[in-house]
Design a protein around this motif. Sequence first.
Motif, PDB file in Angstrom:
ATOM      1  N   PHE A  63       0.798  -1.218   0.000  1.00 56.01           N
ATOM      2  CA  PHE A  63       0.000   0.000   0.000  1.00 56.01           C
ATOM      3  C   PHE A  63       0.836   1.275   0.000  1.00 56.01           C
ATOM      4  N   SER A  64       2.143   1.166   0.159  1.00 57.31           N
ATOM      5  CA  SER A  64       2.972   2.373   0.074  1.00 57.31           C
ATOM      6  C   SER A  64       3.044   2.873  -1.365  1.00 57.31           C
ATOM      7  N   ILE A  65       2.645   2.029  -2.304  1.00 55.87           N
ATOM      8  CA  ILE A  65       2.647   2.385  -3.725  1.00 55.87           C
ATOM      9  C   ILE A  65       1.361   3.105  -4.100  1.00 55.87           C
ATOM     10  N   ASP A  66       0.231   2.558  -3.696  1.00 51.82           N
ATOM     11  CA  ASP A  66      -1.083   3.113  -4.062  1.00 51.82           C
ATOM     12  C   ASP A  66      -2.146   2.339  -3.308  1.00 51.82           C
ATOM     13  N   GLU A  67      -3.385   2.442  -3.745  1.00 53.10           N
ATOM     14  CA  GLU A  67      -4.510   1.777  -3.100  1.00 53.10           C
ATOM     15  C   GLU A  67      -5.051   0.645  -3.972  1.00 53.10           C
ATOM     16  N   CYS A  68      -5.887  -0.190  -3.370  1.00 55.28           N
ATOM     17  CA  CYS A  68      -6.585  -1.233  -4.114  1.00 55.28           C
ATOM     18  C   CYS A  68      -7.937  -0.684  -4.540  1.00 55.28           C
ATOM     19  N   THR A  69      -8.268  -0.837  -5.807  1.00 59.37           N
ATOM     20  CA  THR A  69      -9.556  -0.368  -6.315  1.00 59.37           C
ATOM     21  C   THR A  69     -10.583  -1.490  -6.338  1.00 59.37           C
ATOM     22  N   PHE A  70     -10.189  -2.680  -5.927  1.00 62.46           N
ATOM     23  CA  PHE A  70     -11.058  -3.854  -5.913  1.00 62.46           C
ATOM     24  C   PHE A  70     -11.629  -4.139  -7.298  1.00 62.46           C
ATOM     25  N   CYS A  71     -10.789  -3.975  -8.303  1.00 62.30           N
ATOM     26  CA  CYS A  71     -11.196  -4.191  -9.699  1.00 62.30           C
ATOM     27  C   CYS A  71     -11.403  -5.672 -10.023  1.00 62.30           C
ATOM     28  N   GLN A  72     -10.845  -6.542  -9.216  1.00 61.87           N
ATOM     29  CA  GLN A  72     -10.941  -7.999  -9.335  1.00 61.87           C
ATOM     30  C   GLN A  72     -10.164  -8.580 -10.514  1.00 61.87           C
ATOM     31  N   LYS A  73      -9.347  -7.779 -11.166  1.00 63.95           N
ATOM     32  CA  LYS A  73      -8.565  -8.292 -12.292  1.00 63.95           C
ATOM     33  C   LYS A  73      -7.596  -9.388 -11.856  1.00 63.95           C
ATOM     34  N   CYS A  74      -7.036  -9.243 -10.653  1.00 66.17           N
ATOM     35  CA  CYS A  74      -6.094 -10.254 -10.167  1.00 66.17           C
ATOM     36  C   CYS A  74      -6.779 -11.602  -9.992  1.00 66.17           C
ATOM     37  N   SER A  75      -7.982 -11.583  -9.466  1.00 68.24           N
ATOM     38  CA  SER A  75      -8.691 -12.848  -9.269  1.00 68.24           C
ATOM     39  C   SER A  75      -9.248 -13.403 -10.571  1.00 68.24           C
ATOM     40  N   ASP A  76      -9.577 -12.529 -11.520  1.00 69.19           N
ATOM     41  CA  ASP A  76     -10.096 -12.979 -12.813  1.00 69.19           C
ATOM     42  C   ASP A  76      -9.032 -13.686 -13.655  1.00 69.19           C
TER      43      ASP A  76
END
Length: 160
Positions: A63-76
Amino acid sequence: MTQGINQSRRNLFSRRKTNVLRPPWVKQDIEFTDICTRCDKCIQVCETHIIKRGDGGFPEVDFSIDECTFCQKCSDICPEPVFDKAQDTPWQVKANIKDNCLTHNGIWCQSCKDACDPRAITFTMAVGQVPKPQIDINSCTGCGACVSPCPNDAIGMAAN
């Protein structure tokens, strides 16, 4: 002497709980490192680039880089059965304020509040003091948007 050697071997092969944050929606009842093949697909597809290679090459969230947008691309994109998008929440972490928060030293700062879209961070006014941050745990999504803007690295993410 033999008992000491056996105890050492047992500790060597026992699983340790880790504080590493894996990508959102990772199944909670699995040993992530036993299933993840380290293919890097989740790292490559992360739109905010917060998933990076961690220890042993396994994906971790930073999280020191940025935030999670919960886009779900990683799980897809993941070919392995490590994700469960049916979970109520993406993960069990929430923001917390560390002792090194600038407000504890009388310095006015509200960087975390400004970055928090769900408005989970509020500041309590007190006579003769700078306002102090408070986190509404029920409103915090665990997105980590408050972490990188903090000038003193005083926001942490921990399991609730």
